[in-house]
Scaffold this motif. Structure first.
Motif, PDB file in Angstrom:
ATOM      1  N   THR A  14      22.999 -50.202 -65.779  1.00  0.00           N
ATOM      2  CA  THR A  14      21.711 -50.693 -65.284  1.00  0.00           C
ATOM      3  C   THR A  14      21.809 -50.859 -63.770  1.00  0.00           C
ATOM      4  O   THR A  14      22.867 -51.178 -63.234  1.00  0.00           O
ATOM      5  CB  THR A  14      21.313 -52.047 -65.905  1.00  0.00           C
ATOM      6  OG1 THR A  14      22.340 -52.993 -65.651  1.00  0.00           O
ATOM      7  CG2 THR A  14      21.061 -51.931 -67.381  1.00  0.00           C
ATOM      8  N   GLN A  70      25.765 -50.805 -70.929  1.00  0.00           N
ATOM      9  CA  GLN A  70      25.081 -49.592 -70.501  1.00  0.00           C
ATOM     10  C   GLN A  70      24.852 -49.725 -69.006  1.00  0.00           C
ATOM     11  O   GLN A  70      24.857 -50.830 -68.475  1.00  0.00           O
ATOM     12  CB  GLN A  70      23.763 -49.414 -71.251  1.00  0.00           C
ATOM     13  CG  GLN A  70      22.765 -50.535 -71.019  1.00  0.00           C
ATOM     14  CD  GLN A  70      21.452 -50.246 -71.697  1.00  0.00           C
ATOM     15  OE1 GLN A  70      21.117 -49.106 -71.937  1.00  0.00           O
ATOM     16  NE2 GLN A  70      20.684 -51.280 -71.985  1.00  0.00           N
ATOM     17  N   TYR A 104      27.894 -51.898 -64.950  1.00  0.00           N
ATOM     18  CA  TYR A 104      28.418 -51.012 -65.987  1.00  0.00           C
ATOM     19  C   TYR A 104      28.804 -51.781 -67.248  1.00  0.00           C
ATOM     20  O   TYR A 104      29.741 -51.405 -67.927  1.00  0.00           O
ATOM     21  CB  TYR A 104      29.665 -50.281 -65.468  1.00  0.00           C
ATOM     22  CG  TYR A 104      29.409 -49.388 -64.299  1.00  0.00           C
ATOM     23  CD1 TYR A 104      28.842 -48.142 -64.473  1.00  0.00           C
ATOM     24  CD2 TYR A 104      29.736 -49.789 -63.011  1.00  0.00           C
ATOM     25  CE1 TYR A 104      28.611 -47.306 -63.397  1.00  0.00           C
ATOM     26  CE2 TYR A 104      29.508 -48.955 -61.929  1.00  0.00           C
ATOM     27  CZ  TYR A 104      28.947 -47.713 -62.136  1.00  0.00           C
ATOM     28  OH  TYR A 104      28.723 -46.891 -61.060  1.00  0.00           O
ATOM     29  N   HIS A 127      17.158 -49.004 -66.349  1.00  0.00           N
ATOM     30  CA  HIS A 127      18.156 -48.659 -67.367  1.00  0.00           C
ATOM     31  C   HIS A 127      18.427 -47.167 -67.242  1.00  0.00           C
ATOM     32  O   HIS A 127      17.515 -46.345 -67.416  1.00  0.00           O
ATOM     33  CB  HIS A 127      17.654 -49.018 -68.763  1.00  0.00           C
ATOM     34  CG  HIS A 127      17.439 -50.485 -68.936  1.00  0.00           C
ATOM     35  ND1 HIS A 127      18.441 -51.343 -69.323  1.00  0.00           N
ATOM     36  CD2 HIS A 127      16.342 -51.265 -68.725  1.00  0.00           C
ATOM     37  CE1 HIS A 127      17.970 -52.579 -69.361  1.00  0.00           C
ATOM     38  NE2 HIS A 127      16.696 -52.553 -69.003  1.00  0.00           N
ATOM     39  N   ALA A 128      19.662 -46.811 -66.961  1.00  0.00           N
ATOM     40  CA  ALA A 128      20.005 -45.424 -66.680  1.00  0.00           C
ATOM     41  C   ALA A 128      19.826 -44.508 -67.890  1.00  0.00           C
ATOM     42  O   ALA A 128      19.544 -43.323 -67.736  1.00  0.00           O
ATOM     43  CB  ALA A 128      21.442 -45.327 -66.181  1.00  0.00           C
ATOM     44  N   LYS A 129      19.966 -45.057 -69.087  1.00  0.00           N
ATOM     45  CA  LYS A 129      19.884 -44.252 -70.301  1.00  0.00           C
ATOM     46  C   LYS A 129      18.524 -43.566 -70.446  1.00  0.00           C
ATOM     47  O   LYS A 129      18.443 -42.385 -70.761  1.00  0.00           O
ATOM     48  CB  LYS A 129      20.164 -45.146 -71.506  1.00  0.00           C
ATOM     49  CG  LYS A 129      20.332 -44.415 -72.807  1.00  0.00           C
ATOM     50  CD  LYS A 129      20.734 -45.408 -73.890  1.00  0.00           C
ATOM     51  CE  LYS A 129      21.041 -44.698 -75.174  1.00  0.00           C
ATOM     52  NZ  LYS A 129      21.421 -45.643 -76.230  1.00  0.00           N
ATOM     53  N   ASN A 130      17.451 -44.304 -70.196  1.00  0.00           N
ATOM     54  CA  ASN A 130      16.119 -43.736 -70.386  1.00  0.00           C
ATOM     55  C   ASN A 130      15.203 -43.903 -69.166  1.00  0.00           C
ATOM     56  O   ASN A 130      14.014 -43.636 -69.257  1.00  0.00           O
ATOM     57  CB  ASN A 130      15.464 -44.366 -71.617  1.00  0.00           C
ATOM     58  CG  ASN A 130      15.414 -45.873 -71.536  1.00  0.00           C
ATOM     59  OD1 ASN A 130      15.744 -46.468 -70.521  1.00  0.00           O
ATOM     60  ND2 ASN A 130      15.012 -46.499 -72.627  1.00  0.00           N
ATOM     61  N   ASN A 131      15.754 -44.356 -68.058  1.00  0.00           N
ATOM     62  CA  ASN A 131      15.003 -44.564 -66.812  1.00  0.00           C
ATOM     63  C   ASN A 131      13.845 -45.548 -66.986  1.00  0.00           C
ATOM     64  O   ASN A 131      12.854 -45.471 -66.256  1.00  0.00           O
ATOM     65  CB  ASN A 131      14.487 -43.247 -66.224  1.00  0.00           C
ATOM     66  CG  ASN A 131      15.584 -42.476 -65.544  1.00  0.00           C
ATOM     67  OD1 ASN A 131      16.585 -43.034 -65.108  1.00  0.00           O
ATOM     68  ND2 ASN A 131      15.414 -41.171 -65.452  1.00  0.00           N
TER      69      ASN A 131
END
Length: 177
Positions: free
Chosen positions: A82, A80, A77, A100-104
């Motif tokens: 990951t 961002q 955490y 990357h959780a933001k944009n997979n």
């Protein structure tokens, strides 16, 4: 005749209320079972988002990469969110997928390009002399694959070190958290 009945009542010894330890133990055990059930239910419910996210990541990695079996999922955490998904391909090669959780978006790395678990543990013991190692995880730091290690130092403080995945060179060392 009435007088006789009253006399009998007066002369009878008072009944003492006996404390039944079996009842008390039964009540205490019942309360313990209820508290244990509530604790387990709370734990199950509070961890369900994490289980759901881990299942989603496993499906995503299996669909978009050649990883067939997921062995471990780490989350970071920092700036961002990951995830580091460690698994094996159908041919048996170990790989690391950074999600990357933001944009997979997924970045793949060969596990064999980095230090082995034994090598990194030996390096930590040799260079940092920990009393106890809490965690050794693969992650991403400034777009580079790294080992993140938390351990208890010689002075009983929590320490944290980020090491290069391939060489073990320290990126950052935090002592005395």
């Amino acid at each position: 005749m009435m007088q006789f009945k009253d006399d009998i009542r007066i002369r009878q010894p008072k009944k003492h209320d006996h404390l039944h330890w079996a009842r008390i133990w039964f009540i205490l055990v019942g309360i313990g079972i209820i508290l244990a059930a509530l604790s387990l239910g709370y734990s199950y419910l509070s961890l369900s988002p994490m289980r759901h996210e881990e299942n989603r990541l496993q499906r995503l990695v299996k669909e978009k990469t050649d990883i067939a079996t997921v062995q471990k999922v780490n989350v970071n955490y920092r700036q961002q969110i990951t995830y580091a998904v460690i698994g094996t391909t159908s041919s048996g090669k170990e790989k690391v997928a950074i999600v990357h959780a933001k944009n997979n978006s997924i970045t793949m790395h060969k596990r064999s390009n980095g230090m082995s678990n034994d090598q990194i543990r030996r390096l930590i013991v040799k260079n940092y002399k920990p009393r106890k190692i809490y965690s050794v995880n693969i992650s991403e730091y400034k777009r580079a694959l790294v080992w993140e290690v938390s351990y208890k130092g010689e002075n009983e403080t929590l320490n944290y070190v980020t090491l290069d995945f391939k060489t073990g060179k320290p990126y950052r060392v935090i002592k005395g958290l």
